[in-house]
Motif scaffolding. Structure first.
Motif, short mmCIF file in Angstrom:
data_model
loop_
_atom_site.label_atom_id
_atom_site.label_comp_id
_atom_site.label_asym_id
_atom_site.label_seq_id
_atom_site.Cartn_x
_atom_site.Cartn_y
_atom_site.Cartn_z
N VAL A 45 0.86 -1.19 0.00
CA VAL A 45 0.00 0.00 0.00
C VAL A 45 0.90 1.24 0.00
O VAL A 45 1.92 1.27 0.70
CB VAL A 45 -0.93 -0.01 1.24
N ILE A 46 0.53 2.21 -0.82
CA ILE A 46 1.23 3.49 -0.83
C ILE A 46 0.19 4.59 -0.63
O ILE A 46 -0.99 4.36 -0.87
CB ILE A 46 2.01 3.74 -2.15
N PRO A 47 0.61 5.77 -0.19
CA PRO A 47 -0.35 6.87 -0.10
C PRO A 47 -0.48 7.61 -1.42
O PRO A 47 0.45 7.59 -2.23
CB PRO A 47 0.26 7.78 0.96
N PRO A 48 -1.63 8.26 -1.68
CA PRO A 48 -1.76 9.12 -2.85
C PRO A 48 -0.72 10.25 -2.80
O PRO A 48 -0.21 10.57 -1.73
CB PRO A 48 -3.18 9.67 -2.75
N PRO A 49 -0.44 10.87 -3.96
CA PRO A 49 0.67 11.83 -4.02
C PRO A 49 0.55 13.04 -3.09
O PRO A 49 1.57 13.64 -2.76
CB PRO A 49 0.66 12.30 -5.49
N THR A 50 -0.66 13.41 -2.70
CA THR A 50 -0.80 14.61 -1.86
C THR A 50 -1.00 14.26 -0.39
O THR A 50 -1.34 15.13 0.43
CB THR A 50 -1.99 15.48 -2.34
N PHE A 51 -0.77 13.00 -0.02
CA PHE A 51 -1.11 12.53 1.33
C PHE A 51 -0.33 13.21 2.45
O PHE A 51 -0.87 13.37 3.57
CB PHE A 51 -0.91 11.01 1.41
N VAL A 52 0.93 13.58 2.22
CA VAL A 52 1.70 14.13 3.35
C VAL A 52 1.07 15.40 3.92
O VAL A 52 1.36 15.78 5.06
CB VAL A 52 3.19 14.40 3.01
N GLN A 53 0.17 16.03 3.15
CA GLN A 53 -0.56 17.18 3.69
C GLN A 53 -1.32 16.79 4.96
O GLN A 53 -1.53 17.61 5.85
CB GLN A 53 -1.53 17.70 2.63
N ALA A 54 -1.72 15.53 5.05
CA ALA A 54 -2.48 15.05 6.21
C ALA A 54 -1.61 14.91 7.45
O ALA A 54 -2.10 14.54 8.52
CB ALA A 54 -3.16 13.72 5.88
N SER A 55 -0.33 15.24 7.34
CA SER A 55 0.51 15.30 8.55
C SER A 55 -0.05 16.32 9.53
O SER A 55 0.25 16.26 10.73
CB SER A 55 1.96 15.65 8.19
N ALA A 56 -0.89 17.25 9.03
CA ALA A 56 -1.55 18.22 9.91
C ALA A 56 -2.27 17.54 11.07
O ALA A 56 -2.35 18.09 12.17
CB ALA A 56 -2.55 19.05 9.11
N GLN A 57 -2.77 16.32 10.82
CA GLN A 57 -3.46 15.57 11.89
C GLN A 57 -2.56 15.34 13.10
O GLN A 57 -3.04 15.13 14.20
CB GLN A 57 -3.92 14.20 11.36
N PHE A 58 -1.26 15.31 12.84
CA PHE A 58 -0.30 14.95 13.89
C PHE A 58 0.53 16.15 14.33
O PHE A 58 1.51 15.99 15.04
CB PHE A 58 0.59 13.80 13.41
N THR A 59 0.13 17.34 13.87
CA THR A 59 0.85 18.56 14.24
C THR A 59 0.21 19.14 15.50
O THR A 59 -0.97 19.49 15.50
CB THR A 59 0.79 19.59 13.10
N GLU A 60 1.00 19.22 16.55
CA GLU A 60 0.48 19.73 17.81
C GLU A 60 0.10 21.20 17.66
O GLU A 60 0.84 21.99 17.08
CB GLU A 60 1.56 19.60 18.89
#
Lengths: 140, 161
Positions: free
Chosen positions: B41-56
């Protein structure tokens, strides 16, 4: 399936409808998955009464995400090396978006064969909403 | 958008792919993904934007007990100061990614933020536009650079017409 050099020529295009009648619910799905809960995208009352827009609108990154679907469908899984866009116009609920890639160049770099693509996504009125470029590894 | 600990999770990738309407099995079916060229499984190309979920303390996520600028009883939970911002809005103007190495469920990414340039120009629709760029490098648990992200934000001085 990855692309191979022999199948491609400069000027070739690939086009897909990537969203049909964009729903507010899909925008909410994107907010929930991406973690961008800006009420401009999901909260009609805030957006119309406080921010002064006619209704909520999609995250730019949702437009980039659906455009990326067209790209990965074209070049294959895990083949992109670069993908970048400018957000040219807002995307609203009800919009239908068509994303298009055009082959700009096919070239060799560091022993790999690459394709350079220009990328453009337009709404149902033909107005461009996303403009950008991408590069992908293809089979030589 | 810096975060020290961005765990790449299969369920999160599935939800993200659904939200962009992408039904490609490589984003949700480990068995099918094993048969593909990446082999997982790989993430879609724009997935790293969802790192916001883990940004304090990410400012676009409501926090319990804190005022939130979206609507509740009132159209906004945060009153603007009189004579304040004048109806301007922050927008995402550009986003660029470079992909250096594969990402898979089980990876844990670390984001390193670098301030980019900033500039200003007169816009046609939103008054004076202030642009600012930020560069984020995502490294995996082996300190391999996997993605470089360059984001350009714009602040308008009034509502975009």
């Amino acid at each position: 399936m990855a692309l191979s050099k022999s199948e491609l020529s400069v000027g070739d295009t690939h086009e897909e409808v990537v969203v049909e009648d964009l729903t507010r619910t899909q925008i909410i799905q994107y907010a929930g998955a991406s973690g961008d809960y800006n009420p401009l995208h999901t909260d009609e009352i805030f957006t119309t009464q406080v921010a002064g827009y006619p209704t909520v609108f999609a995250h730019g990154m949702l437009s980039m995400g659906v455009t990326g679907k067209m790209l990965t469908n074209l070049v294959g899984d895990g083949r992109l090396t670069k993908y970048g866009v400018r957000f040219v116009n807002q995307v609203w609920p009800g919009d239908t978006l068509t994303a298009k890639a055009t082959v700009d160049a096919i070239r060799e770099e560091d022993g790999e064969t690459l394709v350079d693509l220009s990328v453009s996504t337009v709404n149902q009125d033909g107005a461009e909403v996303v403009k950008g470029s991408a590069t992908a590894r293809i089979d030589g | 958008m810096a975060t020290d600990h961005f765990p790449i999770e299969a369920g999160h990738i599935m939800l993200f792919a659904r939200s962009i309407g992408d039904t490609n099995p490589i984003y949700h079916d480990a068995g099918a993904a094993a048969e593909t060229e990446p082999g997982h499984v790989i993430p879609p190309p724009t997935f790293v934007q969802a790192s916001a979920q883990f940004t304090e303390g990410y400012n676009l996520r409501p926090e319990p007990g804190q005022p939130w600028f979206g609507s509740g009883k009132e159209p906004t939970g945060v009153q603007r100061a009189p004579g304040g911002e004048g109806g301007g809005t922050g927008f995402h103007a550009e986003q660029h990614y470079e992909y250096h190495a594969p990402i898979a469920p089980g990876d844990v990414l670390r984001a390193v933020d670098k301030q980019g340039k900033s500039w200003e120009r007169e816009g046609r629709r939103g008054g004076t536009l202030q642009f600012s760029e930020s560069i984020t490098e995502y490294y995996n648990q082996d300190d391999v650079l996997v993605v470089t992200a360059r984001s350009v934000g714009v602040q308008t001085s009034r509502v975009v017409e």
